[in-house]
Design a protein around this motif. Structure first.
Motif, PDB file in Angstrom:
ATOM      1  N   ARG A 198       7.638  -1.936  14.940  1.00  7.74           N
ATOM      2  CA  ARG A 198       7.339  -2.075  13.520  1.00  7.74           C
ATOM      3  C   ARG A 198       7.197  -0.712  12.860  1.00  7.74           C
ATOM      4  NH1 ARG A 198       6.767  -4.034   9.315  1.00  7.74           N
ATOM      5  NH2 ARG A 198       8.967  -3.659   9.628  1.00  7.74           N
ATOM      6  N   TYR A 216      -7.268  -9.070   6.622  1.00 11.42           N
ATOM      7  CA  TYR A 216      -6.803 -10.173   7.455  1.00 11.42           C
ATOM      8  C   TYR A 216      -7.976 -10.988   7.987  1.00 11.42           C
ATOM      9  CZ  TYR A 216      -2.548  -7.430   7.179  1.00 11.42           C
ATOM     10  OH  TYR A 216      -1.459  -6.737   6.711  1.00 11.42           O
ATOM     11  N   LEU A 267       2.923  -7.002  10.253  1.00 12.16           N
ATOM     12  CA  LEU A 267       2.228  -5.908   9.589  1.00 12.16           C
ATOM     13  C   LEU A 267       3.218  -4.906   9.003  1.00 12.16           C
ATOM     14  CD1 LEU A 267      -0.640  -5.146  12.152  1.00 12.16           C
ATOM     15  CD2 LEU A 267      -0.731  -6.614  10.121  1.00 12.16           C
ATOM     16  N   GLY A 268       2.726  -4.129   8.048  1.00 18.22           N
ATOM     17  CA  GLY A 268       3.525  -3.044   7.500  1.00 18.22           C
ATOM     18  C   GLY A 268       4.439  -3.482   6.376  1.00 18.22           C
ATOM     19  N   THR A 269       5.232  -2.528   5.917  1.00 15.87           N
ATOM     20  CA  THR A 269       6.140  -2.752   4.800  1.00 15.87           C
ATOM     21  C   THR A 269       7.511  -3.184   5.311  1.00 15.87           C
ATOM     22  OG1 THR A 269       6.844  -0.437   4.826  1.00 15.87           O
ATOM     23  CG2 THR A 269       4.973  -1.006   3.428  1.00 15.87           C
ATOM     24  N   LEU A 323      -1.662  -1.103  13.748  1.00 21.61           N
ATOM     25  CA  LEU A 323      -0.455  -0.823  14.521  1.00 21.61           C
ATOM     26  C   LEU A 323      -0.686   0.303  15.521  1.00 21.61           C
ATOM     27  CD1 LEU A 323       2.235  -1.148  11.706  1.00 21.61           C
ATOM     28  CD2 LEU A 323       2.009  -2.627  13.723  1.00 21.61           C
ATOM     29  N   ASP A 338      -5.185  -0.901   6.510  1.00 21.31           N
ATOM     30  CA  ASP A 338      -5.334  -1.877   7.586  1.00 21.31           C
ATOM     31  C   ASP A 338      -4.131  -1.837   8.529  1.00 21.31           C
ATOM     32  OD1 ASP A 338      -7.637  -2.613   6.279  1.00 21.31           O
ATOM     33  OD2 ASP A 338      -6.889  -4.561   5.606  1.00 21.31           O
ATOM     34  N   ASP A 339      -2.946  -1.889   7.965  1.00 21.40           N
ATOM     35  CA  ASP A 339      -1.742  -1.984   8.788  1.00 21.40           C
ATOM     36  C   ASP A 339      -1.571  -0.752   9.670  1.00 21.40           C
ATOM     37  OD1 ASP A 339      -1.377  -4.347   7.486  1.00 21.40           O
ATOM     38  OD2 ASP A 339       0.474  -3.783   6.455  1.00 21.40           O
ATOM     39  N   THR A 340      -1.791   0.425   9.098  1.00 21.26           N
ATOM     40  CA  THR A 340      -1.664   1.651   9.871  1.00 21.26           C
ATOM     41  C   THR A 340      -2.650   1.672  11.028  1.00 21.26           C
ATOM     42  OG1 THR A 340      -0.912   2.873   7.917  1.00 21.26           O
ATOM     43  CG2 THR A 340      -1.736   4.167   9.765  1.00 21.26           C
ATOM     44  N   LYS A 354      -4.304  -2.652   2.200  1.00 18.97           N
ATOM     45  CA  LYS A 354      -3.324  -3.190   3.152  1.00 18.97           C
ATOM     46  C   LYS A 354      -2.686  -2.072   3.960  1.00 18.97           C
ATOM     47  CE  LYS A 354       0.689  -6.248   3.607  1.00 18.97           C
ATOM     48  NZ  LYS A 354       1.286  -5.429   4.681  1.00 18.97           N
ATOM     49  N   ARG A 355      -2.327  -0.987   3.295  1.00 20.04           N
ATOM     50  CA  ARG A 355      -1.706   0.127   4.018  1.00 20.04           C
ATOM     51  C   ARG A 355      -2.684   0.711   5.031  1.00 20.04           C
ATOM     52  NH1 ARG A 355       2.734   3.736   3.842  1.00 20.04           N
ATOM     53  NH2 ARG A 355       2.389   5.108   5.622  1.00 20.04           N
ATOM     54  N   TYR A 407      -3.938 -11.926  12.184  1.00 16.24           N
ATOM     55  CA  TYR A 407      -2.639 -11.346  11.821  1.00 16.24           C
ATOM     56  C   TYR A 407      -1.741 -11.341  13.050  1.00 16.24           C
ATOM     57  CZ  TYR A 407      -4.655  -7.421  14.322  1.00 16.24           C
ATOM     58  OH  TYR A 407      -5.235  -6.648  15.299  1.00 16.24           O
TER      59      TYR A 407
END
Length: 301
Positions: A96, A267, A276-278, A76, A71-73, A68-69, A271
């Motif tokens: 974000r 995702y 996204l993200g923490t 974004l 993917d999100d990085t 997940k980290r 998404y």
């Protein structure tokens, strides 16, 4: 379109005024695979700075939720490239990123170092392994694009030229690369993630291949045993041969963005950038204090 026609197009553009468009052409058309690998390496390098590696370990984002980290990085950062700084998508992505960074005690020097990796590592990778070297226009455009990103993130004392970014990165790594047990956990988790994208029997080979592409200061910081000289030579030669083979292919007619990478696994149903993200909560592990570094404010906030 001929193989070098897009490069000729880029050379007609202004690397200062058209920086993000040039960067998009370079990253999404000319070198999408190389940029993915280089930016993976860029983020991976940051773990060797103990203050960064420890924070990432404490959040558990890169040990318990590694995919997940990743993917999100990727998503974004690439949204800004695909849509531009002034777009709604670009503004949402930067907002974000800034919201996440504000939740932790991250100093300006650390933020600036991470930004430097985004500028320097793609050029070094492509010059070593790409189907051609980056042109000066592309190098300047990448520098301007990331300088603008740094400004949107509130990072202070951002270097002006590529050479200054490179000097800043090298000096920071020489001063700060060091062993840290928690950072090593993050590194191991990341290597495990990369291996998980392929059939399980290939995992040991993939780990060795990845280590063969790392430089000695990075291997030393994580206390990995360096692969043999022969292994390094074979792996690096194989990656260079890939670049030579790509040179013989026709130019890409459609862009390829990070969201299209098969390594993005989290995702399957799509998404929203704003999700996204923490979302750290003060007092929870990995969120000990509010951000005390630069005042990171996204445009429009």
């Amino acid at each position: 379109m001929k193989r070098f026609e897009r490069l000729a197009q880029i050379r007609t553009m202004d690397p200062e005024q058209d920086a993000t468009e040039i960067y998009r052409l370079t990253a999404a058309y000319e070198f999408p695979w190389d940029f993915t690998r280089a930016l993976e390496l860029a983020l991976y390098r940051t773990y060797a700075v103990p203050s960064i590696g420890r924070l990432l370990a404490e959040t558990a984002e890169l040990t318990d939720r590694t995919q997940k980290r990743y993917d999100d990085t990727s998503l974004l950062l690439d949204a800004v490239v695909e849509h531009g700084f002034a777009s709604e998508e670009g503004r949402t992505a930067i907002r974000r990123i800034n919201q996440m960074h504000r939740s932790y005690d991250i100093g300006n020097d650390e933020m600036r170092y991470v930004l430097c990796t985004f500028v320097v590592m793609p050029k070094r990778w492509i010059d070593a392994y790409g189907w051609r070297r980056l042109s000066r226009h592309e190098t300047v455009a990448s520098t301007v694009h990331h300088r603008t990103l740094g400004q949107h993130m509130g990072i202070k004392d951002v270097p002006e030229t590529y050479e200054e970014f490179e000097a800043c990165l090298d000096a920071y790594e020489e001063a700060h690369f060091a062993w840290d047990a928690q950072a090593r956990q993050v590194s191991d988790a990341t290597l495990g993630l990369m291996a998980s994208w392929y059939p399980r029997p290939l995992a040991p080979l993939l780990r060795t291949t990845t280590l063969a592409l790392l430089d000695d200061p990075l291997l030393s910081a994580f206390r990995y045993s360096p692969p043999s000289a022969a292994t390094r030579a074979v792996v690096r030669r194989a990656v260079r041969l890939r670049g030579q083979a790509v040179r013989l292919l026709p130019p890409r007619r459609a862009p390829h963005y990070a969201r299209q990478n098969w390594e993005i696994k989290g995702y399957p149903n799509g998404y929203r950038l704003e999700d996204l993200g923490t979302r750290p909560v003060p007092g929870v592990r990995g969120c000990p204090v509010r951000h005390t570094g630069p005042s990171a404010v996204a445009p429009g906030e």
